[in-house]
Design a protein around this motif. Structure first.
Motif, PDB file in Angstrom:
ATOM      1  N   ALA A 196       0.835  -1.208   0.000  1.00 48.31           N
ATOM      2  CA  ALA A 196       0.000   0.000   0.000  1.00 48.31           C
ATOM      3  C   ALA A 196       0.870   1.260   0.000  1.00 48.31           C
ATOM      4  O   ALA A 196       0.551   2.234  -0.696  1.00 48.31           O
ATOM      5  N   ASP A 197       1.969   1.243   0.766  1.00 46.52           N
ATOM      6  CA  ASP A 197       2.898   2.383   0.781  1.00 46.52           C
ATOM      7  C   ASP A 197       3.508   2.583  -0.610  1.00 46.52           C
ATOM      8  O   ASP A 197       3.654   3.707  -1.080  1.00 46.52           O
ATOM      9  N   PHE A 198       3.867   1.476  -1.241  1.00 43.06           N
ATOM     10  CA  PHE A 198       4.444   1.536  -2.585  1.00 43.06           C
ATOM     11  C   PHE A 198       3.423   2.093  -3.578  1.00 43.06           C
ATOM     12  O   PHE A 198       3.742   2.979  -4.374  1.00 43.06           O
ATOM     13  N   ASP A 199       2.198   1.585  -3.517  1.00 44.80           N
ATOM     14  CA  ASP A 199       1.146   2.070  -4.418  1.00 44.80           C
ATOM     15  C   ASP A 199       0.880   3.555  -4.199  1.00 44.80           C
ATOM     16  O   ASP A 199       0.661   4.301  -5.157  1.00 44.80           O
ATOM     17  N   GLN A 200       0.935   3.995  -2.933  1.00 47.62           N
ATOM     18  CA  GLN A 200       0.723   5.410  -2.628  1.00 47.62           C
ATOM     19  C   GLN A 200       1.858   6.252  -3.203  1.00 47.62           C
ATOM     20  O   GLN A 200       1.630   7.316  -3.771  1.00 47.62           O
ATOM     21  N   ALA A 201       3.088   5.772  -3.076  1.00 51.12           N
ATOM     22  CA  ALA A 201       4.239   6.502  -3.630  1.00 51.12           C
ATOM     23  C   ALA A 201       4.123   6.590  -5.153  1.00 51.12           C
ATOM     24  O   ALA A 201       4.436   7.631  -5.747  1.00 51.12           O
ATOM     25  N   ALA A 202       3.676   5.511  -5.799  1.00 47.52           N
ATOM     26  CA  ALA A 202       3.500   5.511  -7.251  1.00 47.52           C
ATOM     27  C   ALA A 202       2.440   6.535  -7.664  1.00 47.52           C
ATOM     28  O   ALA A 202       2.567   7.177  -8.709  1.00 47.52           O
ATOM     29  N   ALA A 203       1.416   6.703  -6.846  1.00 45.23           N
ATOM     30  CA  ALA A 203       0.386   7.710  -7.119  1.00 45.23           C
ATOM     31  C   ALA A 203       0.925   9.114  -6.834  1.00 45.23           C
ATOM     32  O   ALA A 203       0.693  10.047  -7.607  1.00 45.23           O
ATOM     33  N   ASP A 204       1.666   9.253  -5.738  1.00 40.25           N
ATOM     34  CA  ASP A 204       2.205  10.564  -5.347  1.00 40.25           C
ATOM     35  C   ASP A 204       3.170  11.124  -6.382  1.00 40.25           C
ATOM     36  O   ASP A 204       3.250  12.331  -6.573  1.00 40.25           O
ATOM     37  N   VAL A 205       3.908  10.249  -7.045  1.00 37.85           N
ATOM     38  CA  VAL A 205       4.920  10.717  -7.990  1.00 37.85           C
ATOM     39  C   VAL A 205       4.272  11.471  -9.157  1.00 37.85           C
ATOM     40  O   VAL A 205       4.898  12.333  -9.773  1.00 37.85           O
ATOM     41  N   LYS A 206       3.005  11.196  -9.411  1.00 38.31           N
ATOM     42  CA  LYS A 206       2.291  11.882 -10.503  1.00 38.31           C
ATOM     43  C   LYS A 206       1.865  13.290 -10.101  1.00 38.31           C
ATOM     44  O   LYS A 206       1.451  14.072 -10.951  1.00 38.31           O
ATOM     45  N   ASN A 207       1.958  13.597  -8.814  1.00 35.36           N
ATOM     46  CA  ASN A 207       1.489  14.894  -8.311  1.00 35.36           C
ATOM     47  C   ASN A 207       2.597  15.697  -7.633  1.00 35.36           C
ATOM     48  O   ASN A 207       2.315  16.481  -6.729  1.00 35.36           O
ATOM     49  N   LEU A 208       3.826  15.484  -8.036  1.00 33.47           N
ATOM     50  CA  LEU A 208       4.934  16.240  -7.440  1.00 33.47           C
ATOM     51  C   LEU A 208       4.809  17.710  -7.816  1.00 33.47           C
ATOM     52  O   LEU A 208       4.370  18.042  -8.926  1.00 33.47           O
ATOM     53  N   ASP A 220      15.395  14.410 -15.854  1.00 30.75           N
ATOM     54  CA  ASP A 220      15.455  13.171 -16.635  1.00 30.75           C
ATOM     55  C   ASP A 220      16.140  12.063 -15.849  1.00 30.75           C
ATOM     56  O   ASP A 220      15.691  10.920 -15.860  1.00 30.75           O
ATOM     57  N   ASP A 221      17.237  12.388 -15.142  1.00 33.42           N
ATOM     58  CA  ASP A 221      17.945  11.381 -14.345  1.00 33.42           C
ATOM     59  C   ASP A 221      17.062  10.844 -13.226  1.00 33.42           C
ATOM     60  O   ASP A 221      17.067   9.649 -12.936  1.00 33.42           O
ATOM     61  N   GLU A 222      16.308  11.741 -12.588  1.00 34.33           N
ATOM     62  CA  GLU A 222      15.406  11.320 -11.521  1.00 34.33           C
ATOM     63  C   GLU A 222      14.291  10.433 -12.077  1.00 34.33           C
ATOM     64  O   GLU A 222      13.917   9.430 -11.467  1.00 34.33           O
ATOM     65  N   LEU A 223      13.768  10.799 -13.251  1.00 31.49           N
ATOM     66  CA  LEU A 223      12.720   9.996 -13.878  1.00 31.49           C
ATOM     67  C   LEU A 223      13.240   8.603 -14.226  1.00 31.49           C
ATOM     68  O   LEU A 223      12.539   7.605 -14.039  1.00 31.49           O
ATOM     69  N   LEU A 224      14.466   8.530 -14.711  1.00 32.44           N
ATOM     70  CA  LEU A 224      15.050   7.233 -15.038  1.00 32.44           C
ATOM     71  C   LEU A 224      15.248   6.386 -13.789  1.00 32.44           C
ATOM     72  O   LEU A 224      14.997   5.178 -13.799  1.00 32.44           O
ATOM     73  N   LYS A 225      15.672   7.023 -12.704  1.00 33.19           N
ATOM     74  CA  LYS A 225      15.844   6.291 -11.445  1.00 33.19           C
ATOM     75  C   LYS A 225      14.495   5.760 -10.964  1.00 33.19           C
ATOM     76  O   LYS A 225      14.383   4.596 -10.553  1.00 33.19           O
ATOM     77  N   LEU A 226      13.463   6.600 -11.028  1.00 32.00           N
ATOM     78  CA  LEU A 226      12.119   6.174 -10.642  1.00 32.00           C
ATOM     79  C   LEU A 226      11.662   4.997 -11.498  1.00 32.00           C
ATOM     80  O   LEU A 226      11.125   4.019 -10.992  1.00 32.00           O
ATOM     81  N   TYR A 227      11.877   5.100 -12.796  1.00 27.08           N
ATOM     82  CA  TYR A 227      11.468   4.042 -13.714  1.00 27.08           C
ATOM     83  C   TYR A 227      12.175   2.729 -13.375  1.00 27.08           C
ATOM     84  O   TYR A 227      11.547   1.679 -13.274  1.00 27.08           O
ATOM     85  N   GLN A 276       9.503  14.762  -2.869  1.00 26.51           N
ATOM     86  CA  GLN A 276       8.378  15.544  -2.351  1.00 26.51           C
ATOM     87  C   GLN A 276       8.831  16.671  -1.434  1.00 26.51           C
ATOM     88  O   GLN A 276       8.143  17.661  -1.285  1.00 26.51           O
ATOM     89  N   SER A 277       9.991  16.533  -0.827  1.00 28.50           N
ATOM     90  CA  SER A 277      10.417  17.530   0.174  1.00 28.50           C
ATOM     91  C   SER A 277      11.106  18.713  -0.457  1.00 28.50           C
ATOM     92  O   SER A 277      11.456  18.757  -1.581  1.00 28.50           O
TER      93      SER A 277
END
Length: 83
Positions: free
Chosen positions: A4-16, A22-29, A82-83
């Protein structure tokens, strides 16, 4: 940390508040793919597919990381963004 924490983080990343680099996006991916699929066992895209190659390499960097560890790293990285 749970699924659930992981799913929430995956949702949160869309609302940063600010778009990740680009490097951060690749790391997230890479962490997301490792957490949801596991080790990359696909063939590397050709030289002309620059975007596909970058994504493949980002995922492949996490090879050997357990899906649970990748989930925790993903959650931590999203909270850092997020911070």
């Amino acid at each position: 940390m749970s699924k659930a924490d992981f799913d929430q983080a995956a949702a949160d990343v869309k609302n940063l508040s600010k778009k990740p680099s680009d490097d951060e996006l690749l790391k997230l991916y890479g962490l997301f793919k490792q957490a949801t699929v596991g080790d990359n066992n696909t063939s590397k895209p050709g030289m002309l597919d620059l975007k596909g190659k970058a994504k493949w390499e980002a995922w492949n960097k996490n090879k050997g990381t357990s899906q649970g560890d990748a989930q925790q790293q993903y959650i931590s990285f999203v909270r850092q963004l997020q911070s």
